[in-house]
Write a protein that holds these residues in place. Structure first.
Motif, PDB file in Angstrom:
ATOM      1  N   VAL A 356      30.720  35.247  42.632  1.00 24.93           N
ATOM      2  CA  VAL A 356      29.465  36.056  43.279  1.00 24.93           C
ATOM      3  C   VAL A 356      28.323  35.022  43.315  1.00 24.93           C
ATOM      4  O   VAL A 356      27.489  34.998  44.275  1.00 24.93           O
ATOM      5  N   ALA A 357      28.637  33.939  42.232  1.00 24.13           N
ATOM      6  CA  ALA A 357      27.318  32.832  42.342  1.00 24.13           C
ATOM      7  C   ALA A 357      27.658  32.289  43.706  1.00 24.13           C
ATOM      8  O   ALA A 357      26.713  31.643  44.600  1.00 24.13           O
ATOM      9  N   ALA A 358      28.789  31.724  43.962  1.00 30.99           N
ATOM     10  CA  ALA A 358      29.356  30.948  45.137  1.00 30.99           C
ATOM     11  C   ALA A 358      28.807  31.588  46.360  1.00 30.99           C
ATOM     12  O   ALA A 358      28.582  31.105  47.393  1.00 30.99           O
ATOM     13  N   LEU A 359      29.086  33.093  46.455  1.00 31.19           N
ATOM     14  CA  LEU A 359      28.878  33.968  47.698  1.00 31.19           C
ATOM     15  C   LEU A 359      27.309  34.017  47.930  1.00 31.19           C
ATOM     16  O   LEU A 359      26.991  33.969  49.081  1.00 31.19           O
ATOM     17  N   LYS A 360      26.741  34.450  46.979  1.00 32.35           N
ATOM     18  CA  LYS A 360      25.220  34.670  47.090  1.00 32.35           C
ATOM     19  C   LYS A 360      24.192  33.664  46.782  1.00 32.35           C
ATOM     20  O   LYS A 360      22.957  33.447  47.485  1.00 32.35           O
ATOM     21  N   LEU A 361      24.499  32.560  46.154  1.00 29.04           N
ATOM     22  CA  LEU A 361      23.581  31.416  45.684  1.00 29.04           C
ATOM     23  C   LEU A 361      23.905  30.444  46.632  1.00 29.04           C
ATOM     24  O   LEU A 361      23.160  29.576  47.161  1.00 29.04           O
ATOM     25  N   LEU A 362      25.417  29.700  46.599  1.00 22.66           N
ATOM     26  CA  LEU A 362      25.730  28.668  47.507  1.00 22.66           C
ATOM     27  C   LEU A 362      25.851  28.965  48.889  1.00 22.66           C
ATOM     28  O   LEU A 362      26.149  28.177  49.742  1.00 22.66           O
ATOM     29  N   LYS A 363      26.022  30.354  49.325  1.00 20.09           N
ATOM     30  CA  LYS A 363      26.391  30.776  50.453  1.00 20.09           C
ATOM     31  C   LYS A 363      27.563  30.198  50.893  1.00 20.09           C
ATOM     32  O   LYS A 363      27.671  29.926  52.228  1.00 20.09           O
ATOM     33  N   LEU A 364      28.560  29.999  50.160  1.00 19.52           N
ATOM     34  CA  LEU A 364      29.856  29.748  50.705  1.00 19.52           C
ATOM     35  C   LEU A 364      30.507  30.630  51.518  1.00 19.52           C
ATOM     36  O   LEU A 364      30.484  31.706  51.639  1.00 19.52           O
ATOM     37  N   PRO A 365      31.159  30.224  52.722  1.00 20.25           N
ATOM     38  CA  PRO A 365      31.944  31.013  53.632  1.00 20.25           C
ATOM     39  C   PRO A 365      32.966  31.640  53.120  1.00 20.25           C
ATOM     40  O   PRO A 365      33.656  31.231  52.155  1.00 20.25           O
ATOM     41  N   ILE A 366      33.194  32.940  53.415  1.00 16.58           N
ATOM     42  CA  ILE A 366      34.510  33.630  53.004  1.00 16.58           C
ATOM     43  C   ILE A 366      35.745  32.870  53.103  1.00 16.58           C
ATOM     44  O   ILE A 366      36.377  33.087  52.082  1.00 16.58           O
ATOM     45  N   LEU A 367      35.821  32.088  54.041  1.00 16.24           N
ATOM     46  CA  LEU A 367      37.154  31.225  54.086  1.00 16.24           C
ATOM     47  C   LEU A 367      37.337  30.434  52.939  1.00 16.24           C
ATOM     48  O   LEU A 367      38.293  30.286  52.270  1.00 16.24           O
ATOM     49  N   ALA A 368      36.301  29.927  52.674  1.00 19.91           N
ATOM     50  CA  ALA A 368      36.327  29.006  51.362  1.00 19.91           C
ATOM     51  C   ALA A 368      36.619  29.603  50.144  1.00 19.91           C
ATOM     52  O   ALA A 368      37.337  29.186  49.415  1.00 19.91           O
ATOM     53  N   LEU A 369      35.972  30.808  49.995  1.00 14.67           N
ATOM     54  CA  LEU A 369      36.235  31.600  48.925  1.00 14.67           C
ATOM     55  C   LEU A 369      37.614  31.893  48.632  1.00 14.67           C
ATOM     56  O   LEU A 369      38.461  32.164  47.807  1.00 14.67           O
ATOM     57  N   VAL A 370      38.245  32.524  50.039  1.00 11.90           N
ATOM     58  CA  VAL A 370      39.695  32.618  50.087  1.00 11.90           C
ATOM     59  C   VAL A 370      40.403  31.596  49.535  1.00 11.90           C
ATOM     60  O   VAL A 370      41.426  31.778  48.413  1.00 11.90           O
ATOM     61  N   ALA A 371      40.316  30.444  49.907  1.00 13.55           N
ATOM     62  CA  ALA A 371      41.104  29.261  49.520  1.00 13.55           C
ATOM     63  C   ALA A 371      40.855  29.208  47.939  1.00 13.55           C
ATOM     64  O   ALA A 371      41.902  28.668  47.477  1.00 13.55           O
ATOM     65  N   ALA A 372      39.682  29.133  47.529  1.00 16.85           N
ATOM     66  CA  ALA A 372      39.443  28.873  46.139  1.00 16.85           C
ATOM     67  C   ALA A 372      40.041  30.001  45.169  1.00 16.85           C
ATOM     68  O   ALA A 372      40.517  29.538  44.084  1.00 16.85           O
TER      69      ALA A 372
END
Length: 381
Positions: A356-372
């Motif tokens: 949630v922090a990566a998505l909302k605060l760091l604004k990481l793209p969804i593809l990066a979150l999928v990989a992570a």
């Protein structure tokens, strides 16, 4: 037609992030870059796609294609936008079973299930802010969530949405009086939709689970009753497919749908291929068409009359009520089956918080979150 197909095919390859993100991609491409439609027309089509049941972003693309190139353009838009994710979901369905027993694969899937919690939680928060601004809307959301947590059947979901529309048409009305009667509704398309829905509901209990007719009926019923698109289709399908696959297998498909670009409704492609008692290609095709066709029939029926219809205060109030109930439906789905199937301990909760922090605060793209999350799930199993 080829230009429409190619533009939507490229979007189908690159549009990560779900229905809300798809709207942004469409606006950038068709309003800002290509100037196929203006801002006012685009906003009107977005509103129509949100009003009708079905896959919101795909209906928006279908409507843009229809406005640009008639029925042929609409079909080109649908095929182009859907084909990449449908092919990927089919390949995942027919190949993943061979590696389900391997630790690395199960870990990766567990990671993607945790990502599903992050994405659906974010969708709940975003939709709450957008659709639940008044006290009445917030109460509708809370009542819908509580009802669906207590009785999570498809019939209850339909009843909740219908009741929310009725309440919204009374309590969430802005303005006074209705406009003149709206003309231009495509009654033939609407009649086809109604006849197919009645047939699907009536015949479904008599059909063998996994058969071609059963897959088509389940898909059509889900595509006809789901408001909000994307994540909201999950509980509508889960109740039917629990008869032909395990909860883990179902959530494998849902996690895969999160990980790829394009419409999330291609979850039906995975389910059709995996559950089919006959040919997996036919099963995937029938389930996919079943879930998409209802929304497209409704677009064809209402698009000509939408400009006048959307100005009727009671219709706008009903839409507001349905949108509030959709947030409640999504909140109930966040708990069951998503949270209960994905989270097993403090480590999982910690990963969700970081996501949630990566998505909302760091604004990481969804593809990066999928990989992570896929990598993290495989390493931390």
């Amino acid at each position: 037609m080829w230009q429409i197909f190619i533009r939507f095919f490229m979007l189908g390859l690159t549009s990560f992030g779900g229905p809300a993100a798809h709207i942004g991609y469409f606006r950038q491409t068709f309003v800002k870059e290509l100037n196929w439609i203006d801002e006012a027309r685009f906003g009107s089509l977005v509103a129509l796609s949100q009003f009708l049941p079905g896959p919101g972003s795909s209906q928006l693309g279908f409507a843009i294609g229809l406005s640009r190139g008639g029925l042929g353009g609409a079909l080109a838009a649908f095929i182009g936008f859907t084909l990449p994710s449908a092919m990927l979901m089919y390949l995942i369905a027919v190949t993943s079973a061979n590696v389900l027993g391997q630790e690395w694969f199960n870990g990766m899937i567990n990671g993607l299930k945790l990502l599903a919690v992050v994405v659906v939680l974010d969708a709940c928060l975003g939709m709450f802010r957008q659709f639940c601004q008044s006290t009445a809307a917030k109460l509708l959301m809370a009542a819908s969530a509580a009802s669906l947590l207590l009785v999570g059947s498809s019939l209850m979901q339909f009843a909740v949405l219908l009741l929310a529309a009725i309440i919204g048409s009374r309590l969430l009305v802005r303005g006074e009086g209705d406009a003149a009667p709206v003309r231009g509704i495509g009654w033939g398309w609407l009649g086809a939709f109604a006849a197919l829905l009645l047939a699907a509901v009536a015949l479904l209990p008599t059909l063998a689970p996994g058969s071609a007719a059963w897959l088509g009926a389940v898909g059509f019923q889900a595509g006809s009753l789901v408001f909000g698109g994307g994540h909201v289709v999950l509980p509508l399908l889960e109740g039917h497919f629990e008869a032909v696959m395990s909860p883990d297998r179902f959530l494998t498909g849902y996690a895969a749908a999160q990980a790829i670009p394009g419409p999330m409704f291609t979850l039906a492609t995975f389910l059709g291929a995996d559950a089919a008692t006959g040919d997996s290609v036919a099963g995937a095709l029938i389930a996919t068409l079943g879930i998409f066709v209802p929304g497209f029939l409704l677009i064809l029926a209402f698009l000509p009359a939408w400009q006048g219809l959307s100005q009727r205060p009671r219709i706008a109030g009903a839409v507001a009520g349905v949108n509030a109930a959709v947030v409640g439906l999504l909140l109930s789905a966040l708990y069951q089956p998503i949270w209960t199937s994905a989270v097993s301990g403090p480590r999982d909760v910690a990963l969700i918080i970081l996501g949630v922090a990566a998505l909302k605060l760091l604004k990481l793209p969804i593809l990066a979150l999928v990989a992570a999350f896929a990598a993290g799930g495989g390493l931390l199993l």
